[in-house]
Design a protein around this motif. Structure first.
Motif: not given
Length: 329
Positions: A12-15, A118-121, A125-130, A315-319
């Motif tokens: 996430n940090l490297l996005s 929006v960042a979580a969406v 999408q990057t992880q191909d998760i519906f 950190l939150g969104i990945p957690l």
């Protein structure tokens, strides 16, 4: 567990969106003259709200209105009413804020940050998760109830001042006609009516450019957050900083429970967690200026934009994704 969270956080940090936010923070701390003109920043915000709302409406048009959607909306509204009460109790334990300031801060944590959403969406999408498209409607529904909870919490102290705080007409206008809410809900309804055929007509405008616009917007958010931290650093006690990190995690667990209860997909559950974990820095501050003018804006704005927003973004969104995958299955 720790390695998985660190791995997700590293990705996430490297996005690009996170790196542009970091660039804005760095520029602000270094006192660079880098700035995004206010009119441009407003335009970026309008674009994002329009694109998010419209695509959400199109998704609901294709999906249809069903029991899960209605239960998810109800769950989001309940959470928006309840989270400020929990946040208020935590603030009274962890800080020395007075009744009014604690209520104002708590109200921000019951509402939502659309940019975090929006960042979580984008991460999903990057992880191909519906994820369910109608979650944008849940985001809109969770804006206002927290404001009412904050006013109730403030009134319990019996020390409200007269004046703008009693301007109920102004408050109702701020809640119902706040520009971000009007645009988000309006775009959602237009997307719902026009459906996939309407999306095809403007797809080149709201799909391909979206992440690039989000990067520029987060650059501006980094500048704003960094300058706010520099100017208001004296109000950030250890207790407030701790609250700004603990409260989103606690809120995310409530969102996880709600998402699991109503039967959301993995992506939908993560978005419910993000909505429950984020703190408003647009709609609620505007309402607090009318309803609780005696509350200190340097506290509630610095908490939501300077502490919780960067935590959630990095950190939150990945957690939350890890917790939803591990606990929610």
């Amino acid at each position: 567990m720790l390695e998985t969270v660190i791995g997700l956080a590293a990705d996430n940090l490297l996005s690009p969106i996170i790196l542009f936010f970091a660039l804005g923070l760095l520029a602000a701390f270094l006192k660079s003259d880098l700035t995004v003109p206010e009119a441009v920043a407003k335009g970026l915000s309008i674009y994002l709200l329009f694109a998010i709302g419209y695509k959400g409406g199109v998704s609901v048009s294709a999906h249809g209105i069903d029991q899960t959607l209605l239960m998810t909306l109800a769950g989001g509204i309940v959470l928006s009413f309840a989270i400020p009460v929990i946040a208020f109790g935590l603030l009274k334990v962890m800080t020395r804020l007075n009744q009014t300031d604690a209520a104002a801060v708590a109200g921000h944590y019951g509402s939502i940050s659309i940019v975090t959403f929006v960042a979580a969406v984008s991460v999903l999408q990057t992880q191909d998760i519906f994820s369910e498209g109608y979650m944008v409607a849940v985001a809109a529904a969770m804006e206002a109830p927290a404001i009412l909870s904050a006013l109730w919490l403030a009134s319990r102290g019996g020390n409200r001042k007269n004046g703008n705080g009693d301007d109920s007409d102004g408050l109702i206008r701020e809640i119902l006609l706040n520009g971000s809410i009007v645009l988000l809900v309006g775009s959602f309804l237009i997307g719902l009516v026009t459906g996939e055929q309407g999306l095809k007509e403007i797809e080149s405008f709201i799909v391909a450019p979206f992440k690039g616009v989000l990067c520029l917007f987060l650059l501006d958010m980094g500048l704003v957050a960094g300058r706010g931290l520099r100017s208001s650093s004296k109000v950030l006690t250890p207790g407030l900083i701790g609250f700004g990190i603990v409260m989103p995690i606690l809120g995310s667990l409530l969102g996880l429970a709600a998402g699991s209860l109503v039967g959301l997909s993995l992506g939908g559950t993560v978005l419910m967690m993000v909505l429950s974990a984020s703190a408003s820095y647009i709609a609620v501050p505007a309402a607090m200026r009318v309803a609780l003018p005696e509350a200190n804006p340097s506290i509630y704005l610095t908490m939501s934009l300077g502490v919780t927003f960067p935590f959630n973004l990095t950190l939150g969104i990945p957690l939350y994704l890890f917790l939803a995958t591990t606990i929610g299955g």
